[in-house]
Scaffold this motif. Structure first.
Motif, PDB file in Angstrom:
ATOM      1  N   LYS A   3      35.279 -88.596  -6.659  1.00  0.00           N
ATOM      2  CA  LYS A   3      34.078 -87.913  -6.187  1.00  0.00           C
ATOM      3  C   LYS A   3      33.096 -87.840  -7.361  1.00  0.00           C
ATOM      4  O   LYS A   3      33.513 -87.745  -8.513  1.00  0.00           O
ATOM      5  CB  LYS A   3      34.420 -86.519  -5.694  1.00  0.00           C
ATOM      6  N   LEU A   4      31.817 -87.855  -7.067  1.00  0.00           N
ATOM      7  CA  LEU A   4      30.780 -87.884  -8.093  1.00  0.00           C
ATOM      8  C   LEU A   4      29.994 -86.585  -8.089  1.00  0.00           C
ATOM      9  O   LEU A   4      29.616 -86.087  -7.028  1.00  0.00           O
ATOM     10  CB  LEU A   4      29.845 -89.059  -7.803  1.00  0.00           C
ATOM     11  N   ALA A   5      29.751 -86.014  -9.284  1.00  0.00           N
ATOM     12  CA  ALA A   5      29.000 -84.758  -9.388  1.00  0.00           C
ATOM     13  C   ALA A   5      28.049 -84.829 -10.579  1.00  0.00           C
ATOM     14  O   ALA A   5      28.434 -85.245 -11.672  1.00  0.00           O
ATOM     15  CB  ALA A   5      29.947 -83.582  -9.547  1.00  0.00           C
ATOM     16  N   ARG A   6      26.825 -84.393 -10.339  1.00  0.00           N
ATOM     17  CA  ARG A   6      25.816 -84.353 -11.407  1.00  0.00           C
ATOM     18  C   ARG A   6      25.838 -82.983 -12.076  1.00  0.00           C
ATOM     19  O   ARG A   6      25.764 -81.950 -11.399  1.00  0.00           O
ATOM     20  CB  ARG A   6      24.433 -84.616 -10.833  1.00  0.00           C
ATOM     21  N   ILE A   7      25.918 -82.986 -13.390  1.00  0.00           N
ATOM     22  CA  ILE A   7      25.840 -81.744 -14.154  1.00  0.00           C
ATOM     23  C   ILE A   7      24.375 -81.502 -14.498  1.00  0.00           C
ATOM     24  O   ILE A   7      23.708 -82.356 -15.068  1.00  0.00           O
ATOM     25  CB  ILE A   7      26.708 -81.823 -15.423  1.00  0.00           C
ATOM     26  N   ARG A   8      23.891 -80.311 -14.112  1.00  0.00           N
ATOM     27  CA  ARG A   8      22.487 -79.966 -14.334  1.00  0.00           C
ATOM     28  C   ARG A   8      22.301 -78.822 -15.321  1.00  0.00           C
ATOM     29  O   ARG A   8      21.195 -78.585 -15.790  1.00  0.00           O
ATOM     30  CB  ARG A   8      21.836 -79.583 -13.015  1.00  0.00           C
ATOM     31  N   CYS A   9      23.393 -78.087 -15.617  1.00  0.00           N
ATOM     32  CA  CYS A   9      23.269 -76.938 -16.509  1.00  0.00           C
ATOM     33  C   CYS A   9      24.603 -76.674 -17.192  1.00  0.00           C
ATOM     34  O   CYS A   9      25.634 -77.197 -16.778  1.00  0.00           O
ATOM     35  CB  CYS A   9      22.813 -75.703 -15.734  1.00  0.00           C
ATOM     36  N   ILE A  10      24.548 -75.863 -18.248  1.00  0.00           N
ATOM     37  CA  ILE A  10      25.752 -75.473 -18.987  1.00  0.00           C
ATOM     38  C   ILE A  10      25.653 -74.002 -19.364  1.00  0.00           C
ATOM     39  O   ILE A  10      24.571 -73.415 -19.314  1.00  0.00           O
ATOM     40  CB  ILE A  10      25.936 -76.305 -20.279  1.00  0.00           C
ATOM     41  N   ASN A  11      26.780 -73.424 -19.742  1.00  0.00           N
ATOM     42  CA  ASN A  11      26.810 -72.112 -20.388  1.00  0.00           C
ATOM     43  C   ASN A  11      27.450 -72.324 -21.747  1.00  0.00           C
ATOM     44  O   ASN A  11      28.484 -72.987 -21.859  1.00  0.00           O
ATOM     45  CB  ASN A  11      27.619 -71.089 -19.604  1.00  0.00           C
ATOM     46  N   LYS A  12      26.820 -71.766 -22.762  1.00  0.00           N
ATOM     47  CA  LYS A  12      27.303 -71.927 -24.130  1.00  0.00           C
ATOM     48  C   LYS A  12      28.120 -70.715 -24.554  1.00  0.00           C
ATOM     49  O   LYS A  12      27.898 -69.603 -24.088  1.00  0.00           O
ATOM     50  CB  LYS A  12      26.127 -72.093 -25.084  1.00  0.00           C
ATOM     51  N   THR A  13      29.062 -70.961 -25.472  1.00  0.00           N
ATOM     52  CA  THR A  13      29.808 -69.878 -26.094  1.00  0.00           C
ATOM     53  C   THR A  13      29.031 -69.437 -27.336  1.00  0.00           C
ATOM     54  O   THR A  13      28.006 -70.031 -27.675  1.00  0.00           O
ATOM     55  CB  THR A  13      31.215 -70.343 -26.533  1.00  0.00           C
ATOM     56  N   ASP A  14      29.542 -68.452 -28.040  1.00  0.00           N
ATOM     57  CA  ASP A  14      28.905 -68.033 -29.289  1.00  0.00           C
ATOM     58  C   ASP A  14      29.450 -68.801 -30.491  1.00  0.00           C
ATOM     59  O   ASP A  14      29.093 -68.524 -31.633  1.00  0.00           O
ATOM     60  CB  ASP A  14      29.061 -66.523 -29.501  1.00  0.00           C
ATOM     61  N   LYS A  15      30.322 -69.780 -30.247  1.00  0.00           N
ATOM     62  CA  LYS A  15      30.887 -70.583 -31.326  1.00  0.00           C
ATOM     63  C   LYS A  15      29.831 -71.563 -31.855  1.00  0.00           C
ATOM     64  O   LYS A  15      29.020 -72.072 -31.098  1.00  0.00           O
ATOM     65  CB  LYS A  15      32.120 -71.340 -30.847  1.00  0.00           C
ATOM     66  N   MET A  16      29.868 -71.818 -33.130  1.00  0.00           N
ATOM     67  CA  MET A  16      28.890 -72.718 -33.738  1.00  0.00           C
ATOM     68  C   MET A  16      29.338 -74.182 -33.724  1.00  0.00           C
ATOM     69  O   MET A  16      28.526 -75.076 -33.821  1.00  0.00           O
ATOM     70  CB  MET A  16      28.586 -72.280 -35.180  1.00  0.00           C
TER      71      MET A  16
END
Length: 94
Positions: A3-16
């Motif tokens: 199955k195919l899915a487009r990633i449009r956003c992310i959530n970041k951690t506080d890690k550098m």
């Protein structure tokens, strides 16, 4: 067939460390509702062959792969070098 899915956003951690910086990825279903899942689930989906993920920027489609850095698995686009810059440049998921 995967199955195919487009990633449009992310959530970041506080890690550098850029290899550990992304916590979740998300997108939009064809119905218009949003989806979001953890990077660990995304890695499992890619490795199982059940799903293929991609990002699209300026009309260019680039696939996602699982990579490893210092023993840590992470996701990045096929166009990225060692760091997941394409993903890190996406907007934050709600």
């Amino acid at each position: 067939m995967a199955k195919l899915a487009r990633i449009r956003c992310i959530n970041k951690t506080d890690k550098m460390d850029p290899h550990e910086r992304i916590e979740n990825v998300g997108g939009v279903y064809s119905s218009g509702s949003r989806w979001k899942q953890s990077v660990s689930q995304t890695i499992k989906d890619i490795e199982s062959g059940e799903w293929e993920f991609y990002v699209e920027e300026d009309g260019i489609t680039v696939g996602l792969i699982v990579a490893k850095h210092n023993g840590h698995k992470y996701i990045k686009t096929t166009a990225d070098g060692i760091q997941p810059n394409d993903l890190l440049s996406l907007a934050e998921c709600p």
